[in-house]
Design an enzyme around this catalytic site. Structure first.
Site, mmCIF file in Angstrom:
data_model
loop_
_atom_site.group_PDB
_atom_site.id
_atom_site.type_symbol
_atom_site.label_atom_id
_atom_site.label_comp_id
_atom_site.label_asym_id
_atom_site.label_seq_id
_atom_site.Cartn_x
_atom_site.Cartn_y
_atom_site.Cartn_z
ATOM 1 N N ARG A 14 6.490 11.587 7.375
ATOM 2 C CA ARG A 14 6.662 10.155 7.549
ATOM 3 C C ARG A 14 6.019 9.684 8.783
ATOM 4 O O ARG A 14 5.354 8.536 8.931
ATOM 5 C CB ARG A 14 8.125 9.460 7.121
ATOM 6 C CG ARG A 14 8.181 8.198 7.629
ATOM 7 C CD ARG A 14 9.116 7.086 7.026
ATOM 8 N NE ARG A 14 10.363 7.698 7.008
ATOM 9 C CZ ARG A 14 11.143 8.214 8.014
ATOM 10 N NH1 ARG A 14 10.807 7.748 9.265
ATOM 11 N NH2 ARG A 14 12.308 8.739 8.482
ATOM 12 N N TYR B 228 -7.136 -12.761 -0.481
ATOM 13 C CA TYR B 228 -6.816 -11.786 -1.468
ATOM 14 C C TYR B 228 -5.454 -12.255 -2.331
ATOM 15 O O TYR B 228 -4.542 -12.436 -1.364
ATOM 16 C CB TYR B 228 -6.519 -10.299 -1.138
ATOM 17 C CG TYR B 228 -6.190 -9.517 -2.320
ATOM 18 C CD1 TYR B 228 -7.206 -9.068 -3.411
ATOM 19 C CD2 TYR B 228 -4.791 -8.733 -2.225
ATOM 20 C CE1 TYR B 228 -6.602 -8.312 -4.355
ATOM 21 C CE2 TYR B 228 -4.384 -8.065 -2.845
ATOM 22 C CZ TYR B 228 -5.473 -7.619 -4.241
ATOM 23 O OH TYR B 228 -4.772 -6.599 -4.951
ATOM 24 N N ASP C 244 -9.400 -8.432 7.175
ATOM 25 C CA ASP C 244 -9.317 -7.518 6.012
ATOM 26 C C ASP C 244 -10.984 -7.339 5.621
ATOM 27 O O ASP C 244 -11.411 -8.196 5.040
ATOM 28 C CB ASP C 244 -8.436 -8.301 4.761
ATOM 29 C CG ASP C 244 -8.411 -7.632 3.321
ATOM 30 O OD1 ASP C 244 -9.404 -6.438 3.267
ATOM 31 O OD2 ASP C 244 -7.603 -7.801 2.526
ATOM 32 N N LYS D 2 -10.457 0.822 -2.515
ATOM 33 C CA LYS D 2 -11.575 0.328 -3.086
ATOM 34 C C LYS D 2 -12.947 1.308 -2.507
ATOM 35 O O LYS D 2 -12.877 2.418 -2.859
ATOM 36 C CB LYS D 2 -11.827 -0.979 -2.552
ATOM 37 C CG LYS D 2 -10.691 -2.038 -2.896
ATOM 38 C CD LYS D 2 -10.196 -2.238 -4.116
ATOM 39 C CE LYS D 2 -8.504 -2.605 -4.730
ATOM 40 N NZ LYS D 2 -8.396 -3.903 -3.920
HETATM 41 C C1 LIG Z 1 -7.252 -4.466 -3.271
HETATM 42 C C2 LIG Z 1 -6.984 -5.470 -2.242
HETATM 43 C C3 LIG Z 1 -5.951 -5.741 -1.287
HETATM 44 C C4 LIG Z 1 -4.854 -4.713 -1.758
HETATM 45 O O1 LIG Z 1 -4.983 -3.330 -1.559
HETATM 46 P P1 LIG Z 1 -3.899 -2.372 -2.489
HETATM 47 O O2 LIG Z 1 -4.618 -1.008 -2.068
HETATM 48 O O3 LIG Z 1 -4.408 -2.806 -4.110
HETATM 49 O O4 LIG Z 1 -2.517 -2.636 -2.215
HETATM 50 C C5 LIG Z 1 -6.038 -6.306 -0.190
HETATM 51 N N1 LIG Z 1 -7.323 -6.811 0.118
HETATM 52 C C6 LIG Z 1 -8.250 -7.017 -0.718
HETATM 53 C C7 LIG Z 1 -9.469 -7.613 -0.147
HETATM 54 C C8 LIG Z 1 -8.333 -6.333 -1.760
HETATM 55 O O5 LIG Z 1 -9.559 -6.035 -2.567
#
Ligand SMILES: *Cc1c(COP(=O)(O)O)cnc(C)c1O
Length: 386
Positions: free
Chosen positions: A49, A101, A173, A198
């Site tokens: 962890r 998001y 982000d 992604k």
């Molecule tokens: C998908 C996404 C998230 C969240 O990520 P997860 O891996 O689904 O928890 C946060 N910000 C953006 C812009 C995203 O596309």
């Protein structure tokens, strides 16, 4: 050693780091615990962890790609977004974008409702609204650019400077761009985070996240919290993500080439009302996109003539595009923000945000461009005869 180019950094992630057997590819370490050399004689890792060699390989690679100092790999992208909250005390303010998001919006607003900190939701392109928010002396300002699903941009350098003037930390982000197309730390941000689910992993088979800081001490503080609350990423997921990461620069090239062609096709199609893509010269932030991004990315959305009935007919007549949320994988995906990603928003709120029922979002994959265009062409033709 000179700074390596981005494709080299990605491909070389973990290569040759095995001290015991000389494995060329970084091995996967599933062990949950590590022995001590002897009484009170610790090794680099003690418990997975807290630290894990496979996860450390991924963290270092993404920190290098983002030109930051410390990388913290988390179990999901939301866990990375949540980690930022550990910097906030009860009276602290976080400023978030009005079109961030949906999961991030839900997270920050619901934690604020419980009184953990204060949140201000603002359109960061509204100069007065941003100035009013910054006058509250926030601890953290969150930026997300381009936004989902309308691909609005925010000037990272400008907002970072204004935020620093009031003593705030800036977190970005960067999921939609990946470090190949945008490097917020070089534009003044203090923290950058991703849903590695992604583009970074890119194969739609891992859910994960990462956070990178410019400052070493801030990174160590956040790594301490990630261990403390137990949101660090799993070794197996990290292994897969390192594997995906190696082709990130290569994939982004093909995503881009295909996206350019799809945007041009959509703009000229009689069934399409409007296309939202920063690569188009009439996009309101086209100039900013050219300045702060290396390219325009492969996310775009468009309005189909004929409203929801046309959207339904379009979806029913696609063979290649998969109707699904998420983005950034090698496969092309199509979605309907109003009933899918943004269904949590009231219809009036959707309309106020510019999300029409005729809006369709695409994540352009890396299939052969002829097949992508043919599929969209067949769907759009059918959309007008429903
Ligand atoms: C998908 C996404 C998230 C969240 O990520 P997860 O891996 O689904 O928890 C946060 N910000 C953006 C812009 C995203 O596309």
């Amino acid at each position: 050693m000179t700074v390596k180019k981005i494709a080299t950094v990605a491909v070389r992630a973990g290569i040759n780091n095995d001290k015991h057997h000389g494995a060329v590819v970084a091995p996967i370490h599933l062990s949950s615990t590590y022995s001590l050399k002897g009484f009170n004689e610790k090794r680099e890792f003690d418990y997975s962890r807290t630290g894990n060699p496979t996860r450390a390989t991924l963290a270092q690679a993404i920190a290098d790609l983002e030109q930051g100092s410390v990388g913290v790999v988390t179990s999901t992208g939301m866990a990375a977004a949540h980690l930022v909250c550990q910097l906030l005390s009860v009276d602290d303010v976080i400023v978030i974008p009005h079109d961030c998001y949906g999961g991030s919006y839900r997270l920050y607003t619901h934690l604020a409702k419980r009184g953990l900190f204060k949140v201000i939701v603002v359109d960061q392109n509204d100069e007065q609204a941003l100035a009013d928010a910054l006058a509250q002396k926030p601890k953290v300002v969150l930026i997300e650019t381009p936004s989902n699903p309308l691909l609005r941009l925010v000037d990272i350098e400008k907002v970072a400077k204004l935020s620093h003037d009031v003593g705030a930390l800036v977190a970005v982000d960067n999921t939609f761009m990946s470090p190949v197309l945008q490097r917020p730390l070089t534009l003044g941000a203090d923290i950058v985070f991703h849903s590695t689910t992604k583009y970074i992993n890119g194969h739609s088979d891992v859910v994960g996240g990462v956070l990178v800081t410019k400052d070493q001490a801030l990174g160590e503080e956040l790594a301490w919290w990630a261990n403390c609350i137990g949101i660090t990423g799993a070794a197996f997921d990290s292994y897969l993500t390192v594997r995906g990461l190696k082709t990130l620069p290569l994939r982004m090239k093909q995503h881009q080439q295909n996206a350019d062609a799809v945007a041009e096709f959509l703009v000229n199609h009689p069934a399409v009302e409007k296309v939202y893509y920063p690569g188009l010269s009439d996009h309101p932030s086209h100039a900013l996109a050219k300045k702060q991004q290396a390219n325009f990315g492969s996310m775009m959305s468009f309005e189909v003539k004929g409203g929801e009935a046309a959207v339904k007919a379009l979806f029913a007549n696609l063979d290649l595009f998969t109707l699904a949320q998420s983005l950034g994988g090698v496969e092309s995906l199509i979605s309907h923000p109003s009933t899918m990603t943004h269904a949590g928003m009231e219809l009036e709120a959707q309309i106020a945000a510019g999300i029409k029922q005729s809006l369709v979002r695409v994540s352009v994959g890396i299939e052969d461009i002829d097949d992508i265009i043919a599929d969209l062409g067949q769907g759009l033709a059918a959309s007008q005869h429903n």
